[in-house]
Design a protein around this motif. Structure first.
Motif, mmCIF file in Angstrom:
data_model
loop_
_atom_site.group_PDB
_atom_site.id
_atom_site.type_symbol
_atom_site.label_atom_id
_atom_site.label_comp_id
_atom_site.label_asym_id
_atom_site.label_seq_id
_atom_site.Cartn_x
_atom_site.Cartn_y
_atom_site.Cartn_z
ATOM 1 N N LEU A 34 0.831 -1.210 0.000
ATOM 2 C CA LEU A 34 0.000 0.000 0.000
ATOM 3 C C LEU A 34 0.860 1.253 0.000
ATOM 4 O O LEU A 34 0.560 2.220 -0.694
ATOM 5 C CB LEU A 34 -0.916 0.004 1.223
ATOM 6 C CG LEU A 34 -2.142 -0.904 1.104
ATOM 7 C CD1 LEU A 34 -2.911 -0.923 2.414
ATOM 8 C CD2 LEU A 34 -3.051 -0.431 -0.020
ATOM 9 N N SER A 35 1.942 1.192 0.790
ATOM 10 C CA SER A 35 2.775 2.387 0.885
ATOM 11 C C SER A 35 3.470 2.672 -0.446
ATOM 12 O O SER A 35 3.865 3.790 -0.728
ATOM 13 C CB SER A 35 3.804 2.222 1.994
ATOM 14 O OG SER A 35 4.840 1.370 1.556
ATOM 15 N N ARG A 36 3.618 1.601 -1.244
ATOM 16 C CA ARG A 36 4.314 1.827 -2.521
ATOM 17 C C ARG A 36 3.376 2.238 -3.645
ATOM 18 O O ARG A 36 3.816 2.622 -4.718
ATOM 19 C CB ARG A 36 5.093 0.562 -2.904
ATOM 20 C CG ARG A 36 6.469 0.527 -2.221
ATOM 21 C CD ARG A 36 7.314 -0.617 -2.697
ATOM 22 N NE ARG A 36 6.832 -1.883 -2.187
ATOM 23 C CZ ARG A 36 6.748 -3.002 -2.901
ATOM 24 N NH1 ARG A 36 7.082 -2.994 -4.155
ATOM 25 N NH2 ARG A 36 6.318 -4.129 -2.366
ATOM 26 N N ILE A 37 2.050 2.126 -3.394
ATOM 27 C CA ILE A 37 1.113 2.540 -4.433
ATOM 28 C C ILE A 37 1.038 4.056 -4.440
ATOM 29 O O ILE A 37 0.649 4.672 -3.454
ATOM 30 C CB ILE A 37 -0.285 1.937 -4.214
ATOM 31 C CG1 ILE A 37 -0.203 0.424 -4.384
ATOM 32 C CG2 ILE A 37 -1.289 2.529 -5.191
ATOM 33 C CD1 ILE A 37 -1.512 -0.283 -4.140
ATOM 34 N N ASP A 38 1.422 4.614 -5.506
ATOM 35 C CA ASP A 38 1.415 6.065 -5.647
ATOM 36 C C ASP A 38 0.074 6.425 -6.292
ATOM 37 O O ASP A 38 -0.187 6.039 -7.428
ATOM 38 C CB ASP A 38 2.593 6.454 -6.552
ATOM 39 C CG ASP A 38 2.753 7.945 -6.621
ATOM 40 O OD1 ASP A 38 1.764 8.648 -6.328
ATOM 41 O OD2 ASP A 38 3.845 8.405 -6.980
ATOM 42 N N LEU A 39 -0.735 7.164 -5.539
ATOM 43 C CA LEU A 39 -2.063 7.502 -6.080
ATOM 44 C C LEU A 39 -1.933 8.251 -7.396
ATOM 45 O O LEU A 39 -2.713 8.065 -8.313
ATOM 46 C CB LEU A 39 -2.837 8.335 -5.063
ATOM 47 C CG LEU A 39 -3.531 7.507 -3.981
ATOM 48 C CD1 LEU A 39 -4.279 8.420 -3.023
ATOM 49 C CD2 LEU A 39 -4.492 6.499 -4.604
ATOM 50 N N ASP A 40 -0.914 9.083 -7.450
ATOM 51 C CA ASP A 40 -0.664 9.838 -8.665
ATOM 52 C C ASP A 40 -0.437 8.905 -9.846
ATOM 53 O O ASP A 40 -0.963 9.101 -10.929
ATOM 54 C CB ASP A 40 0.590 10.694 -8.458
ATOM 55 C CG ASP A 40 0.253 12.160 -8.551
ATOM 56 O OD1 ASP A 40 -0.936 12.484 -8.362
ATOM 57 O OD2 ASP A 40 1.166 12.960 -8.795
ATOM 58 N N GLU A 41 0.372 7.875 -9.572
ATOM 59 C CA GLU A 41 0.678 6.895 -10.616
ATOM 60 C C GLU A 41 -0.588 6.183 -11.063
ATOM 61 O O GLU A 41 -0.805 5.928 -12.242
ATOM 62 C CB GLU A 41 1.689 5.863 -10.092
ATOM 63 C CG GLU A 41 3.102 6.395 -9.973
ATOM 64 C CD GLU A 41 3.678 6.834 -11.318
ATOM 65 O OE1 GLU A 41 3.404 6.155 -12.320
ATOM 66 O OE2 GLU A 41 4.369 7.865 -11.341
ATOM 67 N N LEU A 42 -1.417 5.867 -10.053
ATOM 68 C CA LEU A 42 -2.653 5.146 -10.340
ATOM 69 C C LEU A 42 -3.552 5.984 -11.251
ATOM 70 O O LEU A 42 -4.149 5.490 -12.201
ATOM 71 C CB LEU A 42 -3.368 4.864 -9.016
ATOM 72 C CG LEU A 42 -4.144 3.568 -8.932
ATOM 73 C CD1 LEU A 42 -3.234 2.385 -9.200
ATOM 74 C CD2 LEU A 42 -4.778 3.440 -7.550
ATOM 75 N N MET A 43 -3.601 7.300 -10.966
ATOM 76 C CA MET A 43 -4.434 8.187 -11.773
ATOM 77 C C MET A 43 -3.910 8.278 -13.200
ATOM 78 O O MET A 43 -4.651 8.497 -14.134
ATOM 79 C CB MET A 43 -4.470 9.574 -11.145
ATOM 80 C CG MET A 43 -5.426 9.662 -9.972
ATOM 81 S SD MET A 43 -5.157 11.161 -9.050
ATOM 82 C CE MET A 43 -5.727 12.373 -10.234
ATOM 83 N N LYS A 44 -2.588 8.117 -13.304
ATOM 84 C CA LYS A 44 -1.975 8.251 -14.633
ATOM 85 C C LYS A 44 -2.283 7.055 -15.519
ATOM 86 O O LYS A 44 -2.092 7.105 -16.719
ATOM 87 C CB LYS A 44 -0.455 8.369 -14.485
ATOM 88 C CG LYS A 44 0.031 9.751 -14.138
ATOM 89 C CD LYS A 44 1.547 9.739 -14.059
ATOM 90 C CE LYS A 44 2.048 10.736 -13.043
ATOM 91 N NZ LYS A 44 3.420 10.461 -12.660
#
Ligand SMILES: *[C@@H]1O[C@H](CO)[C@@H](O)[C@H](O)[C@H]1NC(C)=O
Length: 268
Positions: A34-44
């Protein structure tokens, strides 16, 4: 028999201990994931590439004869929410257009106002920070008057009061062009300013030198100022959090624009 029971119990306890250990490991792994999931990345993930047109023509926008930015095919004003639910992408598109506007204003300063770009410091070496200002031909020789125009900080560059106003209203509202032209007609030397590095020039001189000239006619100003602020606030809601700082600055640009209008009324 007793030995067997003991060993069974032992095994049983061992298993419980192992399960607890595994659970703990799983939780840790999950937390780590979870800590490695970058929300920004996910949105991209589903975002189209952030490649935007490099010219106004490719953007299919042009300034009409009233200085308003309009779509070349539909005639519509600039649409921020070009793609539904892609806020980040829309914001990047807006910024890309803003860059083009900046270059466009530079060209107007040079071609329409006959200003020349001067690199400062004049004797800057390769690795020294540099910036540039715009000067009229007689800026350093005209003994009569010197007008120094200083834009706000942030994304706003030389020749602009507020990029937002240039995009959403018109060139005369958001840019310094009408003031520069009028100043040239009035015969005073003038100087547009650009200070990319925040320095004394940009920070200090703006308020001290320009404001007293522009800060009159309070009553008319208040009404206009209120109207302008509301416009800005509405647009703010459409944009990302990270742009808030810029909004505040452009907001300030809006206020300055109002003062400037007052000044312009006085000059005429
Ligand atoms: C810029 O220079 C041209 C050619 O000399 C002149 O016709 C024009 O009026 C000048 N513009 C301004 C704003 O002074």
């Amino acid at each position: 028999m007793l030995v067997r029971v003991v060993s069974c119990l032992f095994l049983f306890f061992f298993n419980i201990a192992q399960m607890a250990q595994e659970d703990k490991e799983k939780t840790t792994a999950l937390k780590d994931l979870l800590s490695r999931i970058d929300l920004d990345e996910l949105m991209k993930k589903d975002e189209p590439p952030l490649t935007f047109p490099k010219t106004l023509e490719e953007f299919e926008y042009a300034f009409n004869d009233r200085g308003q930015l309009r779509h070349t095919k539909t005639g519509e004003a600039f649409v921020f929410n070009y793609r539904e639910d892609l806020h980040r992408w829309n914001q990047k598109r807006y910024e890309a257009l803003g860059e083009i506007i900046t270059q466009y204003v530079y060209e107007r300063l040079e071609e329409e106002c006959n200003l020349t770009r001067e690199i400062l410091p004049v004797d800057a070496t390769e690795d020294e920070p540099k910036s540039f200002i715009y000067l009229s031909e007689d800026a350093l020789t005209n003994p009569d008057k010197l007008l120094v125009l200083i834009q706000g900080s942030g994304v706003v560059r030389a020749g602009q009061w507020a990029r937002r106003l240039i995009i959403n209203e018109d060139m005369d509202s958001g840019s310094q062009l009408p003031f520069i032209k009028r100043a040239i007609e009035g015969g005073g030397a003038q100087r547009g300013s650009e200070a990319r590095q925040r320095g004394a020039l940009e920070q200090g001189a703006g308020g001290d030198a320009a404001m007293p000239l522009l800060n009159r006619d309070e009553e008319r100003g208040k009404v206009r100022k209120t109207g302008r602020k509301e416009t800005v606030r509405e647009e703010e809601e459409e944009e990302e959090e990270e742009e808030k700082e810029e909004d505040t600055k452009e907001c300030r640009g809006g206020e300055r624009e109002v003062r400037k209008e007052k000044w312009s009324a006085e000059m005429s």
